[in-house]
Enzyme design. Sequence first.
Site, short mmCIF file in Angstrom:
data_model
loop_
_atom_site.label_atom_id
_atom_site.label_comp_id
_atom_site.label_asym_id
_atom_site.label_seq_id
_atom_site.Cartn_x
_atom_site.Cartn_y
_atom_site.Cartn_z
N CYS A 48 -5.68 6.47 -10.44
CA CYS A 48 -4.63 6.24 -9.44
C CYS A 48 -4.39 7.50 -8.62
CB CYS A 48 -3.35 5.80 -10.15
SG CYS A 48 -1.93 5.74 -9.06
N GLY A 183 -14.65 -8.25 -0.11
CA GLY A 183 -13.44 -8.67 0.59
C GLY A 183 -12.20 -8.55 -0.28
N GLY A 272 -16.35 -4.61 -6.41
CA GLY A 272 -15.59 -4.69 -7.67
C GLY A 272 -15.83 -3.55 -8.63
N ARG A 273 -15.04 -3.57 -9.69
CA ARG A 273 -15.11 -2.57 -10.75
C ARG A 273 -15.25 -3.29 -12.09
NH1 ARG A 273 -13.40 2.46 -8.96
NH2 ARG A 273 -12.99 3.14 -11.10
N HIS A 446 22.29 -6.98 8.99
CA HIS A 446 21.63 -7.38 10.23
C HIS A 446 21.58 -6.20 11.20
CE1 HIS A 446 20.45 -9.88 13.61
NE2 HIS A 446 21.40 -9.29 14.33
#
Length: 466
Positions: A48, A183, A272-273, A446
């Site tokens: 990470c 993707g 991918g992993r 708002h």
Amino acid sequence: MTAAHRRFDYDLAIIGGGSAGYAAARTAAGDGLKTVLIEGGEEVGGLCILRGCMPTKALLYAAEVMHLASHPGPWGIVAKQVSFDFAQVMARKDRLVKEFADDRRQQLLGGKFEFRRATARFADPHTLKLSTGEKLTAANFIIATGSAIAPSPLPQLDSVGCLNSDTALKLSRLPKSLIVLGGGPVAIEFAQFFARFGVRVTLIQRSAHVLHELDEDATSELEKVFRREGIAVYTGTKLIDARRLGAGKEVMFEHTGKAVRVHAEELFFALGRIPNIASLGLEQIGVQVEYTRIATDTRMRTNVPHIYAAGDCTGLHEIVHIAVQQGEIAAHNIAHPDQMKNMDYRLLTEVIFTDPQIATVGLTENKAHVRNIPYVAASYPFSDHGKSLIMEAKDGFVKLLADPMTGEIIGGGCVGPVGGELIHEIIAAMSKHTTVHELAAMPHYHPTLAEIWTYPGEELAQRIRL
Ligand SMILES: Cc1cc2nc3c(=O)[nH]c(=O)nc-3n(C[C@H](O)[C@H](O)[C@H](O)COP(=O)(O)OP(=O)(O)OC[C@H]3O[C@@H](n4cnc5c(N)ncnc54)[C@H](O)[C@@H]3O)c2cc1C
């Protein structure tokens, strides 16, 4: 518990000092276990911090600033010849990564548990052999060895050579053009980063849509934005071949029944992993591996009672807060065998840091269909919302899924500006089993982006009469 295990060097040995391993060590030491954590990577910090979430988000944020600076027209601002210094973009990312990694190193060396630098493999069910030649024994183990880039499905890709998420973070100059293979989140985040820094990007995805597990309305929205920003997106493809061509590289694939060739200076492999468990010696100690991942139950136990696993090596969700939670639960369960906790994936959250961001929590419509769970859903577009109009952030929508009988929110999705932040309102609501009626009645300031949740909330509250 400690007394019962005096014949071992440690109560607990943890293999891997990434997010899962560190969380496990901190929890175990806090619960009084004599703990050792063994980290074998070249650098300390885990995926990470070093090569995953943090460097990529630093680069994506820079790409967003670049995009806004180059498209200031809607606000009446004129900025001619916006340019960038790629070396500085990368240097800022490197500085941040160093800061995060330094912090993590200090936490690991903080003295609450023993920290060893070595790679480890099992010599027998209670013994680890370290790359330093030492052996150590423990009553319990947590495997937290993370993941590695998946092998290529096409041998030609290896000989042609591709960038991947590790090597792309070390680039000293940008390629002029790039073919992104894949993707998933890594593919699309990098695709947009490169494209926004002027690289001509072609993205080739096997499934019918990018991020194929998400609902089609979300993925089509992102594909629309990508195409508008000049990324060539091919979906529903089958890779056939790859080769070097002149100074560049060429990929051949099938698309709508035809063979297509695309050419670029570089390829980016993002297919991918896989769990990083090959060299642990798991077969000798009988730890069950399912497909490529370490199989665990919801208490993070493997089939060998004193061996637990956490994080990406357990394979199902490559998400850092899940790795942390799994590490904490594994350590807690070892320290408190009479009060075991379970992982609960009801609030499973995913964020993709493209622009617009994509974020989901709980059920998507796809998941509800697959699991045969009844639901009602309502969406609301950012193109009809005050604050997003002010921001010129008109792509995307929010969506809520609710139980048709009780009105409890069972899923939320956001494709839009700061979607990764906005989804936290629904995570908080779902954690307290909030209904759409309660959400709709909650005050929202708002004009904010967050008040957009009240529209699908109100619509569903009207449709679900209690
Ligand atoms: C490009 C990219 C972007 C990402 N972005 C995000 C994001 O934005 N948000 C998000 O939630 N997730 C993201 N992720 C996923 C996230 O990084 C991972 O889910 C998380 O880091 C996994 O943590 P872990 O502790 O399981 O593994 P890791 O952090 O990989 O830790 C495993 C550690 O084990 C060590 N090790 C391995 N084998 C041994 C051994 N035999 N002996 C000793 N040590 C060993 C390794 O050196 C490593 O330090 C991203 C991933 C990538 C690749």
